[in-house]
Design an enzyme around this catalytic site. Structure first.
Site, PDB file in Angstrom:
ATOM      1  N   GLU A   1      -3.568   5.977   1.403  1.00 18.56           N
ATOM      2  CA  GLU A   1      -3.374   4.590   1.796  1.00 18.56           C
ATOM      3  C   GLU A   1      -4.578   4.169   2.631  1.00 18.56           C
ATOM      4  OE1 GLU A   1      -0.066   2.063   4.360  1.00 18.56           O
ATOM      5  OE2 GLU A   1       0.549   3.814   3.196  1.00 18.56           O
TER       6      GLU A   1
ATOM      7  N   LYS B   1       0.818  -1.217   0.000  1.00 19.81           N
ATOM      8  CA  LYS B   1       0.000   0.000   0.000  1.00 19.81           C
ATOM      9  C   LYS B   1       0.852   1.268   0.000  1.00 19.81           C
ATOM     10  CE  LYS B   1      -2.248  -1.205   3.771  1.00 19.81           C
ATOM     11  NZ  LYS B   1      -1.890  -2.613   3.948  1.00 19.81           N
ATOM     12  N   THR B   2       1.825   1.316   0.895  1.00 15.81           N
ATOM     13  CA  THR B   2       2.637   2.530   1.019  1.00 15.81           C
ATOM     14  C   THR B   2       3.389   2.817  -0.271  1.00 15.81           C
ATOM     15  OG1 THR B   2       2.865   2.272   3.413  1.00 15.81           O
ATOM     16  CG2 THR B   2       4.525   3.612   2.297  1.00 15.81           C
TER      17      THR B   2
END
Length: 464
Positions: free
Chosen positions: A165, A121-122
């Site tokens: 995110e 995600k990051t």
């Protein structure tokens, strides 16, 4: 476009303001003109970055830190009910807002892209933030890690796109209503909150159901869990798949490693596009394809977005080079789930050539170690040697019988060379005794193992 402050958030108080997610929201609110106050357990570079924006940051938690005129108190799921500032908020009747609700309010009126998945995600959120900025789109963004400096995890931009995110760990991603949602993968994790894969699927189905009418779900065609989620959704939302699978809508034709970079060729809308990803590893290349697909779904021309993705050169703790001493490079990895560990070690193996890879691994959470300790140990077998620390508890209390020995035993059973190190302060000495010129050292885990990189480098420097 300059959205105003959300209602009742002009004087917010953040408990745990130094956390990645919390500090990002606080930063955007301060940039929009809010009078932001917060507290954190210890001082940090992130706290200093917030102070530079005019945010008041108290160190330690005390009821007196909360002003009587605070408009709301913002908390994450990690804040316990007996926190003195939270108790004081109840006494004063000040509304308590979960950080996901605060972030959702910041996205209101913009075109949100929400990036979800068990891993990546990051990185994917960062890739979108950097490439859209490179194109002059001036996005707002909230990321779970710093791009290049403390405090660079969030920005209030003048454009109409907000990239965020979306955290599934506590189901808080159900709060968002994105125009485009990305699901990178779906696996069982966060065992304190999810008891089974069915619960995970149900949670991601709820997330997908929050996509606004006419919006798009971008989802992996390669990952088994993502494919099952696509099947379960059964056309209830417009879906665009990406990946190496033959049936992917945006198909990856080729990923060619080029040292610490990759050259990627995809087939999108019947045309081949080739672009560079400036970080190593197949999983990062696929994250870039997810970002490209999401941008295209939002109407951003792929011909411009593809080359702009090369501007992303990494995010802190995602295979971040910390330095070199005595011919040894020290790299920091946030990987804490077996899939992430394997992906990062395979990426480093492809980039390292004949160099040895040494790992300092710190397990994160007792619940995760209990459920996935054996898989973590098997992942460590990809390294030439490893030092394993005690479990970093974070928000959890110990679980009887759950220690890093579960990982060490599994690693040794898989043929790995593993050393147990219970005193973190001894790691620089241990690694300096193991390392040779040309080796790569990875500090790996989601806890404070990241602090060891500079200490290892100092110790190595003393041996030159």
């Amino acid at each position: 476009m300059t959205p105003g402050l959300p209602a009742a958030m002009d004087r917010p108080h953040f408990i745990g303001i130094g956390g990645a997610g919390m500090s990002g929201i606080a930063k955007i609110l301060a940039q929009r003109g809010a009078k932001v106050v917060g507290s954190d357990a210890k001082d940090s570079a992130t706290a200093e970055a917030l102070r530079a924006l005019g945010v008041t940051v108290h160190i330690g938690h005390a009821a007196g830190h909360l002003a009587d005129d605070a408009s709301c108190v913002v908390v994450s799921s990690a804040i316990r009910e007996d926190n003195p500032e939270l108790v004081r908020a109840a006494e004063l009747g000040i509304p308590v807002v979960h950080r996901s609700d605060a972030l959702a309010a910041l996205m209101d009126g913009l075109r949100p892209i929400a990036v979800a998945g068990t891993h990546g995600k990051t990185t994917t959120t960062s890739m979108l933030a950097v490439s859209l900025t490179e194109l002059g789109r001036e996005p707002s963004y909230a990321i779970g890690g710093d791009l290049d400096a403390p405090g660079s995890n969030a920005l209030h931009g003048a454009g109409d796109v907000f990239v965020a995110e979306a955290d599934e760990s506590d189901r808080s991603f159900h709060t968002y209503a994105p125009e485009v949602a990305i699901v990178l993968n779906v696996e069982l994790d966060h065992h304190a909150n999810y008891a089974s894969m069915d619960e995970i699927y149900e949670s991601f189905e709820t997330f997908a159901g929050k996509i606004v009418p006419g919006g798009t779900l971008v989802i992996s065609a390669d990952h088994a869990g993502a494919r099952e989620l696509t099947r379960r959704l059964a056309g209830s939302v417009r879906t665009v798949t990406y990946g190496e699978a033959d049936d992917a809508d945006v198909r990856v034709l080729e990923i060619v490693p080029q040292g610490l970079k990759s050259r990627v060729t995809v087939l999108l809308d019947g045309r081949e596009l080739t672009f560079t990803v400036s970080v190593p590893g197949r999983h990062y290349a696929l994250n870039a394809v997810a970002a490209l697909t999401a941008g295209a779904a939002l109407g951003i021309p792929a011909d411009g977005l593809a080359p702009a993705l090369a501007a992303y050169t990494g995010v802190k703790r995602r295979l971040q080079l910390k330095g070199e001493a005595a011919g040894v490079q020290v790299i920091d990895s946030y990987a804490h789930h077996p899939t992430e560990m394997t992906a990062d070690l395979e990426a480093m193996r492809a980039a390292a050539g004949d160099s040895r890879i040494l790992v300092v691994f710190q397990p994160h959470l007792f619940s995760r170690t209990q459920q996935l300790g054996k898989e973590m140990g098997r992942s460590l077998a990809l390294a030439d040697a490893s030092a394993v620390l005690d479990v970093y508890p974070a928000r959890e209390d110990p679980i009887p019988g759950v220690t890093s020995d579960l990982i060490i035993e599994a690693a040794r059973a898989a043929g790995a060379d593993v050393t147990a190190v219970h005193d973190k302060a001894q790691i620089p000495v241990v690694i300096a005794g193991m390392a040779q010129p040309g080796d790569l050292v990875l500090t790996m885990g989601a806890g404070d193992v990241t602090d060891l990189g500079p200490r290892i480098l100092d110790r190595l420097s003393q041996q030159q």
